[in-house]
Design a protein around this motif. Structure first.
Motif, PDB file in Angstrom:
ATOM      1  N   PRO A  85       0.851  -1.242  -0.308  1.00 42.48           N
ATOM      2  CA  PRO A  85       0.386   0.000   0.131  1.00 42.48           C
ATOM      3  C   PRO A  85       0.701   0.832  -0.304  1.00 42.48           C
ATOM      4  N   VAL A  86       0.534   2.191  -0.804  1.00 45.21           N
ATOM      5  CA  VAL A  86       0.996   3.472  -0.484  1.00 45.21           C
ATOM      6  C   VAL A  86       0.353   4.891  -0.695  1.00 45.21           C
ATOM      7  N   LEU A  87       0.231   5.439  -0.061  1.00 40.36           N
ATOM      8  CA  LEU A  87      -0.460   6.570   0.136  1.00 40.36           C
ATOM      9  C   LEU A  87      -0.323   7.920  -0.717  1.00 40.36           C
ATOM     10  N   LEU A  88      -1.084   8.210  -1.296  1.00 39.12           N
ATOM     11  CA  LEU A  88      -1.096   9.646  -2.399  1.00 39.12           C
ATOM     12  C   LEU A  88      -1.541  10.376  -1.447  1.00 39.12           C
ATOM     13  N   TYR A  89      -0.712  11.423  -1.157  1.00 35.73           N
ATOM     14  CA  TYR A  89      -0.813  12.708  -0.182  1.00 35.73           C
ATOM     15  C   TYR A  89       1.101  13.421  -0.053  1.00 35.73           C
ATOM     16  N   PRO A  90       0.480  14.756  -0.155  1.00 35.70           N
ATOM     17  CA  PRO A  90       1.303  15.795  -0.008  1.00 35.70           C
ATOM     18  C   PRO A  90       2.689  15.159   0.868  1.00 35.70           C
ATOM     19  N   SER A  91       3.952  15.305   0.898  1.00 34.78           N
ATOM     20  CA  SER A  91       5.263  15.088   1.665  1.00 34.78           C
ATOM     21  C   SER A  91       4.941  16.002   3.056  1.00 34.78           C
ATOM     22  N   THR A  92       4.544  15.035   4.091  1.00 35.24           N
ATOM     23  CA  THR A  92       4.675  15.944   5.136  1.00 35.24           C
ATOM     24  C   THR A  92       5.756  15.287   6.099  1.00 35.24           C
ATOM     25  N   THR A  93       6.614  15.875   7.442  1.00 33.47           N
ATOM     26  CA  THR A  93       7.338  15.188   8.005  1.00 33.47           C
ATOM     27  C   THR A  93       7.389  15.803   9.690  1.00 33.47           C
ATOM     28  N   GLN A  94       7.159  15.411  10.522  1.00 35.92           N
ATOM     29  CA  GLN A  94       6.966  15.403  11.822  1.00 35.92           C
ATOM     30  C   GLN A  94       7.069  16.472  12.460  1.00 35.92           C
ATOM     31  N   ASN A  95       8.021  17.336  11.965  1.00 36.57           N
ATOM     32  CA  ASN A  95       8.901  19.057  12.002  1.00 36.57           C
ATOM     33  C   ASN A  95       7.103  19.597  11.480  1.00 36.57           C
ATOM     34  N   ASP A  96       6.435  19.465  10.340  1.00 36.77           N
ATOM     35  CA  ASP A  96       5.555  19.846   9.834  1.00 36.77           C
ATOM     36  C   ASP A  96       3.843  19.808  10.069  1.00 36.77           C
ATOM     37  N   ALA A  97       4.425  18.565  10.713  1.00 37.16           N
ATOM     38  CA  ALA A  97       2.677  18.026  11.095  1.00 37.16           C
ATOM     39  C   ALA A  97       3.253  17.146  12.798  1.00 37.16           C
ATOM     40  N   ASP A  98       3.372  17.969  13.671  1.00 39.53           N
ATOM     41  CA  ASP A  98       3.628  17.578  14.776  1.00 39.53           C
ATOM     42  C   ASP A  98       2.443  16.948  15.564  1.00 39.53           C
ATOM     43  N   ASP A  99       1.630  16.875  14.881  1.00 38.75           N
ATOM     44  CA  ASP A  99       0.178  16.198  15.076  1.00 38.75           C
ATOM     45  C   ASP A  99       0.165  15.006  15.113  1.00 38.75           C
ATOM     46  N   LEU A 100       1.475  14.579  13.863  1.00 45.38           N
ATOM     47  CA  LEU A 100       1.301  13.066  13.283  1.00 45.38           C
ATOM     48  C   LEU A 100       2.324  12.007  14.528  1.00 45.38           C
ATOM     49  N   ARG A 101       2.002  10.910  14.295  1.00 53.02           N
ATOM     50  CA  ARG A 101       2.486   9.623  15.996  1.00 53.02           C
ATOM     51  C   ARG A 101       3.977   9.245  15.117  1.00 53.02           C
ATOM     52  N   TYR A 102       4.176   8.956  13.289  1.00 49.80           N
ATOM     53  CA  TYR A 102       5.062   8.197  12.417  1.00 49.80           C
ATOM     54  C   TYR A 102       5.004   9.892  11.022  1.00 49.80           C
ATOM     55  N   GLU A 103       6.305   9.250  10.781  1.00 52.70           N
ATOM     56  CA  GLU A 103       6.897   9.903   9.835  1.00 52.70           C
ATOM     57  C   GLU A 103       7.337   9.399   8.573  1.00 52.70           C
ATOM     58  N   ALA A 104       6.420   9.463   7.763  1.00 52.65           N
ATOM     59  CA  ALA A 104       6.034   8.756   6.802  1.00 52.65           C
ATOM     60  C   ALA A 104       7.103   8.156   6.145  1.00 52.65           C
ATOM     61  N   LEU A 142       2.582   4.390   5.948  1.00 52.23           N
ATOM     62  CA  LEU A 142       2.380   4.167   4.730  1.00 52.23           C
ATOM     63  C   LEU A 142       3.398   4.820   3.811  1.00 52.23           C
ATOM     64  N   PRO A 143       3.979   4.421   2.687  1.00 54.03           N
ATOM     65  CA  PRO A 143       5.029   5.288   2.292  1.00 54.03           C
ATOM     66  C   PRO A 143       4.454   5.953   1.502  1.00 54.03           C
ATOM     67  N   ARG A 144       4.912   7.334   1.333  1.00 57.32           N
ATOM     68  CA  ARG A 144       4.645   8.227   0.837  1.00 57.32           C
ATOM     69  C   ARG A 144       4.617   8.775  -0.893  1.00 57.32           C
ATOM     70  N   PHE A 145       3.433   9.046  -1.394  1.00 61.50           N
ATOM     71  CA  PHE A 145       3.630   9.504  -3.247  1.00 61.50           C
ATOM     72  C   PHE A 145       2.896  10.790  -2.874  1.00 61.50           C
ATOM     73  N   SER A 146       3.459  11.167  -3.663  1.00 60.72           N
ATOM     74  CA  SER A 146       3.706  12.703  -3.701  1.00 60.72           C
ATOM     75  C   SER A 146       3.101  13.876  -5.016  1.00 60.72           C
ATOM     76  N   LEU A 147       2.410  14.371  -5.983  1.00 61.72           N
ATOM     77  CA  LEU A 147       2.502  14.140  -6.675  1.00 61.72           C
ATOM     78  C   LEU A 147       3.909  15.790  -7.108  1.00 61.72           C
ATOM     79  N   GLN A 148       4.001  15.854  -8.429  1.00 66.20           N
ATOM     80  CA  GLN A 148       4.925  17.239  -8.153  1.00 66.20           C
ATOM     81  C   GLN A 148       4.952  17.901  -9.726  1.00 66.20           C
TER      82      GLN A 148
END
Length: 210
Positions: A85-104, A142-148
């Motif tokens: 499974p690969v999540l189609l979603y903009p790239s984020t890290t815990q630095n700019d999404a501190d509400d998330l438990r995991y860094e994808a 999940l591995p994060r796939f971001s469109l550019q």
């Protein structure tokens, strides 16, 4: 005495009122990576939403409604057929999404076999998609796939915050083009989407300039 309101007849395939049926735009596409659409409950009856048309067009697609999923159910949905499974979603890290438990981890296309992949899409507004991500830690991992560098969206019926902010259908089409290395295959679906958008625009009240 007023007569009680009657329910409008619904199309059994697209689940829309018969007068607003979108089945004329259904274009069958044999996608190679499977697609899993997780649809927020607020999008289910949204006439402007594109996920139902996408689901009807893709031969290998599942649509599941919900905001927070039971962990075992979500595991089964994500890993059905032993696909990655690969999540189609903009790239984020815990630095700019501190509400998330995991860094994808970032998804790397090189070396991947398309038929072994399952593309996961969150069908929701940006705000609601973030909540779905927050409520489902499995999705965060999940591995994060971001469109550019995407072209401007044709989604004229919903407000976007940026010209390249895409509808669910457009985003999935462009992602599948990249995963399969085949742009032409999904052009009929994008043309069908233009027809769908035109139909929805036709339901708007006519604006009369003074």
């Amino acid at each position: 005495m007023l007569n009680p309101p009657t329910k409008r007849s619904l199309c059994p395939q697209c689940r829309r009122p018969v007068t607003a049926c979108i089945c004329q735009w259904v274009t069958s596409i044999a996608n190679v990576p499977a697609v899993l659409i997780l649809q927020h409950p607020l999008e289910v009856n949204n006439a402007k939403g594109s996920a139902r048309l996408l689901h009807l067009c893709l031969q290998m697609a599942s649509l599941v409604e919900g905001e927070q999923f039971e962990e075992q159910q979500l595991q089964s949905l994500l890993h059905a057929g032993n696909q990655l499974p690969v999540l189609l979603y903009p790239s984020t890290t815990q630095n700019d999404a501190d509400d998330l438990r995991y860094e994808a981890p970032e998804f790397v296309l090189q070396g991947q076999v398309p038929c072994n992949l399952r593309l996961v899409i969150l069908d929701a507004t940006w705000r609601k998609s973030r909540k779905m991500l927050y409520l489902n830690p499995l999705l965060q991992q999940l591995p994060r796939f971001s469109l550019q560098d995407m072209p401007a969206s044709h989604y004229r019926i919903r407000k976007a915050h940026a010209p390249d902010q895409l509808s669910t259908l457009e985003a999935v089409c462009y992602a599948l083009m990249q995963l399969e290395q085949d742009e032409g295959k999904y052009l009929p679906l994008l043309r069908a989407f233009d027809g769908f958008v035109g139909q929805q625009m036709g339901f708007r009240p006519l604006q009369i300039n003074p």
